[in-house]
Design an enzyme around this catalytic site. Structure first.
Site, PDB file in Angstrom:
ATOM      1  N   ARG A 164     -17.065  -6.325   1.603  1.00  0.00           N
ATOM      2  CA  ARG A 164     -17.707  -7.493   2.067  1.00  0.00           C
ATOM      3  C   ARG A 164     -16.886  -7.983   3.626  1.00  0.00           C
ATOM      4  O   ARG A 164     -15.892  -7.424   3.918  1.00  0.00           O
ATOM      5  CB  ARG A 164     -17.947  -9.055   1.573  1.00  0.00           C
ATOM      6  N   ARG A 168      -8.796 -12.875  -0.384  1.00  0.00           N
ATOM      7  CA  ARG A 168      -9.882 -12.653   0.277  1.00  0.00           C
ATOM      8  C   ARG A 168     -10.382 -11.228   1.218  1.00  0.00           C
ATOM      9  O   ARG A 168      -9.309 -11.676   2.473  1.00  0.00           O
ATOM     10  CB  ARG A 168     -10.286 -13.568   1.631  1.00  0.00           C
ATOM     11  N   GLU A 208     -11.588 -19.695  -6.415  1.00  0.00           N
ATOM     12  CA  GLU A 208     -13.145 -19.038  -7.087  1.00  0.00           C
ATOM     13  C   GLU A 208     -12.688 -17.969  -7.366  1.00  0.00           C
ATOM     14  O   GLU A 208     -12.809 -17.177  -6.751  1.00  0.00           O
ATOM     15  CB  GLU A 208     -13.937 -19.321  -5.867  1.00  0.00           C
ATOM     16  N   SER A 259     -18.401 -16.462  -9.921  1.00  0.00           N
ATOM     17  CA  SER A 259     -19.734 -17.282  -9.658  1.00  0.00           C
ATOM     18  C   SER A 259     -21.174 -17.776 -10.332  1.00  0.00           C
ATOM     19  O   SER A 259     -20.686 -16.144 -10.986  1.00  0.00           O
ATOM     20  CB  SER A 259     -20.709 -17.078  -8.000  1.00  0.00           C
ATOM     21  N   ARG A 286      -8.745  -9.714  -7.036  1.00  0.00           N
ATOM     22  CA  ARG A 286      -8.578 -11.540  -6.757  1.00  0.00           C
ATOM     23  C   ARG A 286      -8.620 -12.457  -8.299  1.00  0.00           C
ATOM     24  O   ARG A 286      -7.202 -13.444  -7.626  1.00  0.00           O
ATOM     25  CB  ARG A 286      -9.541 -11.971  -6.511  1.00  0.00           C
TER      26      ARG A 286
END
Length: 468
Positions: free
Chosen positions: A301, A316, A390, A393, A435
């Site tokens: 990403r 991140r 988070e 999802s 993460r």
RNA sequence: GGAGAGGUGGCAGAGCGGUUGAAUGCGUCAGACUUGAAAUCUGAUUAGGGUUUCGGCCCUACGGGAGUUCGAAUCUCCCCCUCUCCGCCA
């Protein structure tokens, strides 16, 4: 992609949907283009039919005449026949020109119409709370292991202050950020020693959890894909700037079979792309549904637009690994809703087995993204941040994604009759690491600076009980 | 990297300039036969789109795109993909 027919029937629904999602899209213009295209199509087809008829009549006549032409002896008869041929040829040719003209007009509209259609978001379901942004998301549930009191701070709960994962990693030698940055720039990292083992343990545990306990089929799928795959899965055009692009088209070369490809390739940001791309363009047998796939893949990403946000640590990053679950199901709203809950349930069970406090967050309309009718985020408590982060999802997309992918099945089973139906798709994270290492390291840290290994992961770390 | 072959319906596989949306076989579905099944026989069996008085009618598509032709699955060009042999290699 939405159903153009439904849009025609009920434009207000899609306008309202776009408004609720905060997406600007000119639906009136889209409808106008569509109407124009259909008008062109109708007249084009009428002409094409006429042309076809004429050709069938004229063709054989032409054949016959050219035969006669060869035999014709005197100049007069010759000229006579040539004249007939010319006039016969002129008839379909005139129609053909008209058809081509209409074709061209139609083709001129097409790209704009398609581009517009791809940007129309899936309207949120009626029961999704309305909101303006992430702050309007609604906490739907909270869970913590025995001994954790939400009313107290970490140090009140545990009896010592929390170190964040960055300090823990440094102290225990689990990650090396400077060297990661040296090699690959910002948001890069190196996992080392037990850090690498913990990372792998999480992934493998999560994969096994889905395969052996929940009946998912494990798959290894490409992370380097063509543009069609990105468009088909709904990550393009809206998220184009988030994907790394490999510009193979600029390399040239490539003759014949092995040579370079003329197409650019893209690194996927989630295993969802590879899993959903599997059955692109296929008509599936209803009996194989639902398909339950799980993959573990490296995710890439660019994090464009996140400059300055969460720059330190493992939160991140540009490259990570993720176990992802995907379900491809029959076109049935109730069934979709059931699978959505199921998929969230799997993750809850996983997190509970890891003893990590978490909450479910019902995303509001503005936070759904273009693809989803509904989305539930799962956030783990991260003591070092002093807030939830988070980690998962769970998306419910109805046929939005499968329509783009042209993924269908034939309802009615048994070899099937009747029209095809577009599948429904859903996806949810199972575990994204590093993460997920953040809540694990931070929640399992002890007063002496060591970190306990969660019981369920020990088998994946050679029986190790403690790090440090 | 070098040399060749090929991409046709759910699958296999013909067709190589017109009447072929596509022979044939397999598969699938329906019917007949049978107590039931198998076998056999008969029939059906691509998708997308436009239009419709909802009975139909019509257009498009033989990897993708452009072209030649009155007419292309069939001829030409470009691209994509697959396979075989040699070389290289985790």
């Amino acid at each position: 992609m939405i159903d153009l027919k439904l849009l025609r029937e009920n434009p207000a629904h899609f306008k309202e949907g776009a408004r609720l999602k905060g997406v600007a899209v000119d639906i009136e213009h889209l409808l106008a283009l569509d109407a124009r295209r259909r008008a062109l199509q109708t007249s084009r087809q009428a002409l094409a039919a006429e042309q076809g008829q004429l050709e069938k009549v004229v063709g054989p006549q032409l054949g016959k005449l050219s035969g006669e032409l060869k035999k014709a002896a005197d100049e007069g008869a010759r000229r006579e026949i040539e004249g007939q041929i010319a006039s016969l040829r002129g008839q379909p040719a005139a129609l053909k020109a008209q058809v081509q003209a209409l074709d061209e007009q139609e083709r001129a509209i097409e790209p704009e119409l398609t581009a517009l259609l791809l940007t129309v978001p899936q309207p949120p379901d009626a029961d999704v709370p309305r909101g303006e942004g992430p702050s309007d998301n609604i906490e739907a549930k909270r869970w913590a292991p025995a001994g954790w009191d939400w009313g107290k701070s970490f140090s009140e709960n545990k009896g010592f202050p929390a170190q964040n994962h960055i300090d823990l990693c440094a102290r225990l030698g689990l990650a090396d950020f400077p060297r990661g940055v040296k090699m690959s720039g910002t948001r890069s990292y190196v996992l080392a020693g037990d850090g690498m083992l913990l990372h792998q343990a999480i992934l493998r545990y999560a994969l096994d959890f889905m395969v052996h306990r929940n009946g998912f089929k494990p798959m290894s799928v490409p992370v380097l894909v063509r543009e069609e795959c990105m468009v088909g899965t709904g990550f393009f055009p809206a998220g184009r700037e988030q994907a790394y692009q490999i510009e193979e088209s600029k390399r040239g070369g490539g003759s014949g079979s092995t040579g370079g490809s003329g197409h650019d390739l893209f690194l996927t940001g989630t295993g969802e792309v590879g899993l959903m791309g599997l059955h692109e363009g296929e008509i599936l047998d209803e009996s194989v549904l639902p398909l339950k796939y799980v993959t573990v893949s490296t995710c890439f990403r660019r994090e464009a637009g996140a400059a300055g946000k969460d720059t330190a640590g493992l939160y991140r990053v540009h490259v990570f690994d993720k176990v992802e679950q995907v379900i491809i199901a029959r076109a049935d709203e109730a069934e979709s809703r059931v699978w959505h809950r199921e998929m969230i349930g799997y993750v809850e069970a996983l997190l509970q087995s890891l003893g990590l406090p978490y909450r479910l967050l019902q995303c509001c309309t503005a936070d759904l993204g273009v693809k989803n009718a509904d989305m539930i985020d799962i956030e783990c408590w991260m003591p070092g941040r002093g807030e939830f982060g988070e980690t998962h999802s769970a998306s419910r997309l109805y046929d939005y994604q499968c329509r783009r992918l042209n993924m269908r099945y034939r309802p009615g089973g048994e070899g099937g009759k009747g029209p095809t139906a577009i599948c429904h798709s859903l996806n949810n994270t199972v575990a994204a690491s590093p993460r997920l290492m953040i809540p694990i390291l931070e929640m399992y840290q002890q007063a002496d600076g060591t970190v306990k290994v969660p019981e369920v992961l020990r088998a994946y770390m050679g029986g190790k009980v403690q790090i440090g």
